[in-house]
Scaffold this motif. Structure first.
Motif, PDB file in Angstrom:
ATOM      1  N   ALA A 244       6.701   3.243  -5.418  1.00  0.00           N
ATOM      2  CA  ALA A 244       5.248   3.401  -5.383  1.00  0.00           C
ATOM      3  C   ALA A 244       4.641   2.423  -4.379  1.00  0.00           C
ATOM      4  O   ALA A 244       3.666   2.722  -3.698  1.00  0.00           O
ATOM      5  CB  ALA A 244       4.659   3.162  -6.772  1.00  0.00           C
ATOM      6  N   VAL A 245       5.242   1.233  -4.286  1.00  0.00           N
ATOM      7  CA  VAL A 245       4.856   0.252  -3.266  1.00  0.00           C
ATOM      8  C   VAL A 245       5.785   0.344  -2.062  1.00  0.00           C
ATOM      9  O   VAL A 245       5.358   0.283  -0.915  1.00  0.00           O
ATOM     10  CB  VAL A 245       4.889  -1.180  -3.846  1.00  0.00           C
ATOM     11  N   GLY A 246       7.080   0.537  -2.336  1.00  0.00           N
ATOM     12  CA  GLY A 246       8.080   0.478  -1.276  1.00  0.00           C
ATOM     13  C   GLY A 246       8.015   1.616  -0.281  1.00  0.00           C
ATOM     14  O   GLY A 246       8.112   1.391   0.939  1.00  0.00           O
ATOM     15  N   LEU A 247       7.842   2.860  -0.765  1.00  0.00           N
ATOM     16  CA  LEU A 247       7.861   4.010   0.147  1.00  0.00           C
ATOM     17  C   LEU A 247       6.713   3.981   1.144  1.00  0.00           C
ATOM     18  O   LEU A 247       6.934   4.183   2.348  1.00  0.00           O
ATOM     19  CB  LEU A 247       7.861   5.315  -0.650  1.00  0.00           C
ATOM     20  N   THR A 377      -3.357  -9.589   6.026  1.00  0.00           N
ATOM     21  CA  THR A 377      -3.636 -10.422   4.851  1.00  0.00           C
ATOM     22  C   THR A 377      -4.203  -9.601   3.710  1.00  0.00           C
ATOM     23  O   THR A 377      -3.789  -9.731   2.549  1.00  0.00           O
ATOM     24  CB  THR A 377      -4.611 -11.549   5.225  1.00  0.00           C
ATOM     25  N   ILE A 378      -5.152  -8.735   4.002  1.00  0.00           N
ATOM     26  CA  ILE A 378      -5.754  -7.901   2.953  1.00  0.00           C
ATOM     27  C   ILE A 378      -4.734  -6.898   2.409  1.00  0.00           C
ATOM     28  O   ILE A 378      -4.771  -6.549   1.215  1.00  0.00           O
ATOM     29  CB  ILE A 378      -7.006  -7.178   3.502  1.00  0.00           C
ATOM     30  N   ALA A 379      -3.801  -6.465   3.253  1.00  0.00           N
ATOM     31  CA  ALA A 379      -2.773  -5.521   2.803  1.00  0.00           C
ATOM     32  C   ALA A 379      -1.923  -6.103   1.673  1.00  0.00           C
ATOM     33  O   ALA A 379      -1.334  -5.356   0.882  1.00  0.00           O
ATOM     34  CB  ALA A 379      -1.879  -5.112   3.969  1.00  0.00           C
ATOM     35  N   ALA A 380      -1.856  -7.445   1.593  1.00  0.00           N
ATOM     36  CA  ALA A 380      -1.108  -8.081   0.502  1.00  0.00           C
ATOM     37  C   ALA A 380      -1.677  -7.668  -0.854  1.00  0.00           C
ATOM     38  O   ALA A 380      -0.938  -7.495  -1.829  1.00  0.00           O
ATOM     39  CB  ALA A 380      -1.140  -9.604   0.653  1.00  0.00           C
ATOM     40  N   VAL A 385      -0.922  -4.865  -6.125  1.00  0.00           N
ATOM     41  CA  VAL A 385      -1.439  -4.142  -7.291  1.00  0.00           C
ATOM     42  C   VAL A 385      -0.884  -2.724  -7.386  1.00  0.00           C
ATOM     43  O   VAL A 385      -1.282  -1.947  -8.253  1.00  0.00           O
ATOM     44  CB  VAL A 385      -2.984  -4.094  -7.282  1.00  0.00           C
ATOM     45  N   GLY A 386       0.055  -2.376  -6.493  1.00  0.00           N
ATOM     46  CA  GLY A 386       0.692  -1.062  -6.569  1.00  0.00           C
ATOM     47  C   GLY A 386       0.026   0.020  -5.747  1.00  0.00           C
ATOM     48  O   GLY A 386       0.354   1.201  -5.879  1.00  0.00           O
ATOM     49  N   ASP A 387      -0.912  -0.357  -4.860  1.00  0.00           N
ATOM     50  CA  ASP A 387      -1.591   0.612  -3.997  1.00  0.00           C
ATOM     51  C   ASP A 387      -1.062   0.548  -2.570  1.00  0.00           C
ATOM     52  O   ASP A 387      -1.828   0.573  -1.595  1.00  0.00           O
ATOM     53  CB  ASP A 387      -3.108   0.348  -3.995  1.00  0.00           C
TER      54      ASP A 387
END
Length: 457
Positions: A244-247, A377-380, A385-387
């Motif tokens: 969900a985060v990795g792909l 930075t914001i992408a962290a 949170v899984g988005d």
């Protein structure tokens, strides 16, 4: 046996925590960036053809790194959230399933390395020397890539538990081994034969295996997560949560392969020197971007842990600290690229043609550094949170929908020097999109936690 005391990510002051978590990762990534630069410097001394071959190989290596980093970030985010929620069994499933997924990823790339390396390089050139060097480098790096998959996954497992010192040791040791072996194998020192690009590939693989051995050792010593055969069986729910985060992260970074491949195809029409400059840029910019990626890697488990523990103030403070550090680093990088591009290019034995191209390219591309730092930075937050899919959407928009078409149009109508403006236009649009998504995620994920905390008080 799991500790019952609170993890430091839930109690340590945020500025100190973010810096202590991120700094070791930033150092290790800087060492990795140093390796990439030194590797290219040695190859440039060997021949410009060798430098071009490795520059053309970059997209394939980037694809491998995309899968390794994407999967491991999924493991990192899920594991940290499980630890924050005190779900220790779920954390162990995340770690162990991540290692199994790494093994399957390696099988895929070993097959690509064996059967598709020559086809890939044939897309760019029919020069037999360039084709030979490039095929050698890619096939070896991909076939022996199991070590890098294990290394990166284990590093992210350690980072998710709050351990960032050992990942620094792991990555730095491998990179230093690589740097030492590069000149020995490339130029044939101490009685060994001169192997050129083949020697650079062998040095890379040996360094990665040293890192993997250390990574396995430190993960097995970690007290918060156990590596156990009983969790090696893939569990559908855990795998889905990882990806969900990795792909989205894999797709996001793999898009970089499409971008660099497309731009290399465009640039080679202006000559091999243009490709070499682009390759040199990517290695030099890693000194600026690697610390930001290290900062982001240190922020993700902190945000994820406190998201799982329902502590929104610690999440927002982490983002603020990250943005301040990012702006400082990117501003310094911008000044260096703007003021001394000729000095940077001289490290790579740049020809007169490379210097003429590079002293225009480097300052123009650096204009996008600050906005890129904010986006990373914001992408962290999105990944923590899984988005993670949001980062994927932003990356597709920036690199595929905007950057490549703009670069082709500018190159066609205005020539080589105009191509570099495409980076600025694409990154500015990416920043606007990132801020829009940040507002939505903040309202959906963080504000409800503030409301919950207020009601509980």
């Amino acid at each position: 046996m799991h500790p019952i005391q609170e993890n430091k990510m839930g109690i340590k002051p945020i500025p100190t925590l973010v810096l202590s978590m991120s700094f070791p990762i930033m150092i290790s990534m800087m060492v990795q960036a140093l390796y990439n630069v030194v590797d290219s410097i040695f190859l440039a001394q060997y021949s410009e053809v060798a430098l071009t071959a490795v520059s053309l190989a970059f997209p394939m290596q980037n694809l491998l790194i995309a899968v390794a980093v994407g999967t491991s970030l999924g493991v990192n985010s899920l594991l940290a959230r499980k630890l924050g929620a005190k779900d220790f069994e779920g954390a162990e499933k995340a770690a162990n399933n991540g290692l199994v997924l790494s093994f399957f990823s390696w099988i895929l790339f070993a097959i690509i390395g064996l059967f598709f390396s020559k086809i890939f390089f044939g897309f760019f050139t029919d020069d037999p020397e360039l084709l030979r060097m490039g095929t050698q480098y890619v096939s070896i790096c991909l076939f022996f890539s199991l070590a890098i998959f294990i290394d990166i996954t284990c590093e992210r497992i350690l980072q998710a538990t709050g351990d960032t010192v050992h990942p620094m040791i792991i990555q730095s040791t491998g990179a230093i081994v690589n740097i030492i072996l590069d000149p020995i194998l490339i130029f044939g020192l101490f009685g060994l034969p001169s192997m050129g690009v083949l020697g650079a590939a062998i040095a890379t693989v040996i360094g990665q295996h040293v890192s993997a051995a250390l990574a396995i050792y430190y993960v097995r010593k970690n007290k918060e997560v156990r590596i156990s055969v009983k969790y090696f069986k893939l569990e559908k729910r855990t795998v889905l949560d990882i990806y969900a985060v990795g792909l989205p992260t894999i797709i996001m970074q793999a898009i970089g392969t499409v971008m660099t491949t497309s731009l290399n195809k465009l640039l080679i029409s202006f000559g091999t020197a243009a490709v070499s400059v682009f390759g040199v840029y990517f290695r030099l910019q890693s000194f600026v971007f690697m610390p930001i990626f290290g900062l982001s890697s240190g922020m993700i488990p902190v945000i994820a842990y406190n998201y799982g523990a329902q502590r929104p103030k610690r999440m927002t403070t982490t983002i603020k600290v990250g943005l301040v550090v990012s702006l400082i680093i990117m501003s310094l990088g911008f000044l260096v690229f703007m003021l001394i591009p000729e000095v940077l290019l001289s490290w790579f034995n740049a020809s007169a043609e490379m210097l003429a191209i590079g002293k225009v390219a480097l300052p123009r591309i650096s204009l996008c550094f600050i906005s890129a730092g904010i986006c990373i930075t914001i992408a962290a937050l999105f990944q923590a949170v899984g988005d993670g899919y949001i980062s994927m959407i932003i990356s597709i928009t920036r690199q595929i929908i905007l950057l490549i078409p703009i670069a082709y149009l500018l190159g066609h109508f205005f020539g080589l020097d105009a191509i570099w403006y495409s980076f600025i236009l694409a990154e500015t649009s990416s920043l606007a999109l990132t801020l829009i998504f940040f507002s939505k995620v903040y309202k959906r994920r963080i504000l409800p936690l503030y409301a919950l905390a207020k009601n509980q008080a």
